[in-house]
Design a protein around this motif. Structure first.
Motif, short mmCIF file in Angstrom:
data_model
loop_
_atom_site.label_atom_id
_atom_site.label_comp_id
_atom_site.label_asym_id
_atom_site.label_seq_id
_atom_site.Cartn_x
_atom_site.Cartn_y
_atom_site.Cartn_z
N HIS A 131 6.97 -1.20 11.29
CA HIS A 131 7.20 -0.73 9.94
C HIS A 131 8.64 -0.27 9.82
O HIS A 131 9.34 -0.10 10.81
CB HIS A 131 6.26 0.44 9.66
N ALA B 90 4.40 5.11 11.01
CA ALA B 90 2.99 4.75 10.89
C ALA B 90 2.36 4.64 12.26
O ALA B 90 3.02 4.29 13.24
CB ALA B 90 2.85 3.43 10.14
N VAL C 181 0.40 0.16 6.26
CA VAL C 181 1.78 -0.07 5.79
C VAL C 181 1.73 -1.16 4.73
O VAL C 181 0.72 -1.85 4.59
CB VAL C 181 2.73 -0.49 6.95
N PRO D 114 5.67 2.36 5.25
CA PRO D 114 4.45 3.15 5.42
C PRO D 114 3.85 3.55 4.06
O PRO D 114 4.51 4.17 3.23
CB PRO D 114 4.92 4.38 6.20
#
Lengths: 276, 444
Positions: free
Chosen positions: B41, B71, B136, B144
């Motif tokens: 992410h 995340a 995400v 996220p």
């Protein structure tokens, strides 16, 4: 005729005025300043931390800086400046840049074809530029363009090499390399390790024939503490360097004598390494 | 034809979706090993909570968020952690990764407690769940989701837009998802709306997916969700262009969708949110399109995170001719990569192979100032002028000319008759400008 006379008189009067103004209001310039400026390399590399050579010269004359701060000056030039300014030069060790990668096109595998902007900093934005080794030199000359002294050459085989005799150790190339391959090493060092991949030996040999496989042969062949293994990489201990003879034991020739690098290898010699 | 407002610029590439848009989503057999990257992410890398030789179960936490913009990562199957080391990432660098050797049992970990009556649940509890499940943005950016759902109190959000546009050519993952799981998308949308406290929900779908529009409209009747048919033009699915098409609001330069009271989520993200809340399932698999003319049987697969591209390609029957190019994502915004060892991540919407006759090798020429890039730019920028400045490393000028507004859609490069690498230039400039700003901030 009258016009010529008027202009002549005006010129004389105003010229006299300027002369007076300089005499009374003119800035006093240290005559040494110009001399010092002339002794500096005037490459404006910025390695001294000042905004160019002129600024550094001003600081030198004002005794705000050490002449030895300029890595690009030869030691003779530093001595001359010291003599002129009446100061004592600090002991300093000349340094040269080392591009820690020996994987040129004949030794390193290309994983893909890169057809983008011809600059290493741009290439790393696109899947790393296509070189099989993700730590290797991309050979797109970002460092060579940054060098104010023309000391870095991109060889026909696509790798950056440093010409020690031209390199002044100003470190301008160090910060521009996106792969962080360039370091400064003492110019007196007899050998350098031309590999910077922290990966395991097996992974490295898959993508490059000139990688350091961490075999420890150089450690055994040299005296205690002269060569070290850090992770999967050999490193020359620059405080206590081995002799250049230690390079003979390196199976991949990633440990090379410092003087060897810039000298272009004979074609036969190059082929031998490929077939090794 | 829909009567929605239309953004300026854009291009019409061949959509190439017919290869895979009629192929239903298939599930993939279990693999022996999965290489799960830890950074999947945008934002801070998560902290691994497992170590070598640990036994893990499917859905078990592998790494916890390493900050607010971060995340969690979960195990795709049960097995043993072989190594916590690194793997080749999309950017051509090594990224931290956990290698899991599957035990073949695929035993699930204790799922997170199911939140059944989400209609009455506390929005904070729902948001907490989205964070725990490691959701995400699944459209490609992998931002996220929990951060997007936590707008600062000063910004009032009043519209939620679900992105089912899928304007990127060749990709059909969202299309299939809308056809096969519309209920979950709608529930996910309402859960997100509950977290944000908004009542206006739109789903934007491009007019080239009439079956998805019909089905979603049918299923959405009786819910607060409105389905909008949007004109076909790339990049209709870009966040800012989508907001403009549906609400007529323009996100200011340098701003975010929340500045105009909007939040955009991909339909895949909505499904992930619905599964996290209703089934307690963490995000460890996604729908990925494997397509391209060299692929024997292009289609859409439900792939677990950590599946190497080579395995995904095997599912599609391998190749019938030598591919010349491998792209992660679609042809416009995807990243060209050179290794099939790269694992599928939460944002891998597609794996695209191109044959030699589909790949052109151009030499970039000088800008002839024809202005086609200006016509094509959906962000009203001047890519040609910018690229010349960037070539000369005048990043200060590039900043003044709003290089940071670039969404990297690739329309300019697509339109450029001089084949200039405009997007690469923009990326370079964005990187340099951000680095400069970071350095300036650090100085303060």
């Amino acid at each position: 005729m009258a016009g010529v006379v008027v202009l002549l008189v005006m010129g004389l009067v105003l010229g006299f005025g300027i002369g007076l103004a300089v005499k009374f209001f003119g800035a006093v310039v240290d005559p040494r300043l110009e001399k010092v400026e002339g002794m500096l390399p005037n490459a404006n590399c910025g390695a001294c931390g000042f905004a160019g050579c002129a600024d550094f010269a001003r600081a030198l004359v004002a005794l705000e800086a050490e002449p030895g701060k300029c890595p690009s000056c030869s030691s003779e030039a530093v001595e001359e400046i010291c003599e002129l300014l009446g100061v004592v030069a600090e002991e300093r060790e000349p340094k040269v840049a080392v591009v820690r990668c020996g994987g040129d096109n004949t030794k390193a595998k290309m994983a893909g074809q890169y057809n983008g902007v011809a600059d290493c900093k741009d290439a790393v934005l696109v899947a790393g530029g296509g070189k099989g080794c993700v730590h290797g030199c991309l050979g797109l000359a970002t460092c060579a363009r940054a060098c104010p002294f023309g000391a870095i050459e991109i060889t026909a085989d696509g790798i950056a090499i440093v010409h020690d005799e031209l390199c002044t150790g100003c470190a301008k190339c160090v910060s521009v390399c996106p792969r962080r391959l360039i370091v400064l090493a003492p110019a007196s060092a007899p050998a350098h390790v031309y590999c910077n991949s922290p990966q395991k030996g097996a992974a490295k040999t898959k993508v490059c024939k000139a990688s350091c496989i961490g075999c420890r042969k150089c450690v055994k062949a040299s005296e205690d503490g002269q060569m070290e293994i850090k992770g999967f990489l050999a490193a020359v201990n620059y405080d206590n360097p081995p002799t250049a003879a230690v390079c003979d034991v390196c199976p991949t020739k990633c440990l090379k004598p410092a003087s060897d690098e810039a000298a272009s290898p004979e074609p036969e010699e190059a082929r031998e390494v490929v077939n090794a | 034809m829909p009567d929605h407002i239309f953004f300026r610029g854009g291009v019409h590439p061949d959509d190439g979706k017919s290869l895979s848009c009629d192929v239903a989503i298939q599930s993939a057999p279990l693999l022996e090993t999965y290489v799960v990257p830890l950074q999947q992410h945008i934002g801070a890398p998560p902290k691994p909570v497992v170590k070598k030789k640990d036994a893990v179960l499917r859905g078990q936490l592998l790494a916890e968020p390493g900050g607010f913009v971060s995340a969690a990562i979960h195990a795709p199957t049960s097995g043993t952690v072989k190594d916590v080391s690194e793997c080749l990432g999309l950017s051509g660098t090594m990224i931290p990764a956990v290698t899991i050797v599957a035990d073949g049992e695929d035993t699930a970990a204790e799922p997170l407690p199911v939140i059944e009556n989400w209609q009455e649940a506390d929005p904070d509890v729902l948001k907490q769940r989205v964070t725990e499940a490691g959701v995400v943005g699944m459209g490609g950016a992998a931002f996220p989701t929990s951060v997007k759902l936590s707008p600062p109190p000063a910004k009032s959000i009043n519209v939620l837009i679900l992105n089912g546009v899928e304007c990127e050519p060749c990709l059909t993952a969202d299309h299939r998802l809308m056809l096969e799981d519309p209920e979950k998308i709608l529930i996910g949308a309402q859960i997100i709306a509950r977290i944000l406290g908004v009542s206006e929900i739109h789903v934007g779908i491009e007019a080239n997916k009439p079956d998805a529009i019909a089905l979603m409209t049918e299923k959405a009747s009786g819910t607060p969700v409105t389905v909008s048919e949007l004109r076909v033009r790339y990049p209709q699915g870009a966040e800012k262009q989508l907001i403009y098409a549906i609400t007529g609001r323009k996100v200011p330069t340098g701003g975010l969708p929340m500045d105009v009271g909007a939040v955009v989520q991909n339909v895949g993200t909505a499904v992930a949110v619905a599964e996290a809340v209703l089934e307690g399932k963490s995000l460890y698999e996604r729908i990925t399109t494997v397509t391209g003319s060299p692929v024997v049987a292009p289609g859409n697969w439900r792939l677990r995170v950590g599946t190497p591209y080579s395995e995904a390609l095997k599912l599609a029957g391998g190749v019938k001719m030598d591919p010349a190019k491998l792209i992660s994502g679609g042809p416009m915004m995807g990243i060209s990569v050179y290794s099939l060892d790269i694992p599928v991540m939460k944002n891998t919407s597609g794996i695209l192979l191109l044959a030699a006759d589909e790949v052109s090798q151009y030499t970039s020429e000088s800008c002839i100032r024809c202005g086609r890039c200006v016509d094509a730019c959906p962000m009203s920028m001047m890519p040609g002028t910018l690229s010349v400045q960037i070539e000369n490393e005048r990043f200060d000028l590039a900043e003044d000319w709003h290089a940071l507004d670039c969404i990297e859609c690739g329309c300019c490069a697509y339109a450029c008759p001089s084949h200039r690498p405009l997007v690469q230039h923009m990326r370079r400039a964005k990187g340099e400008i951000m680095a400069k700003r970071k350095a300036a901030q650090a100085k303060k």
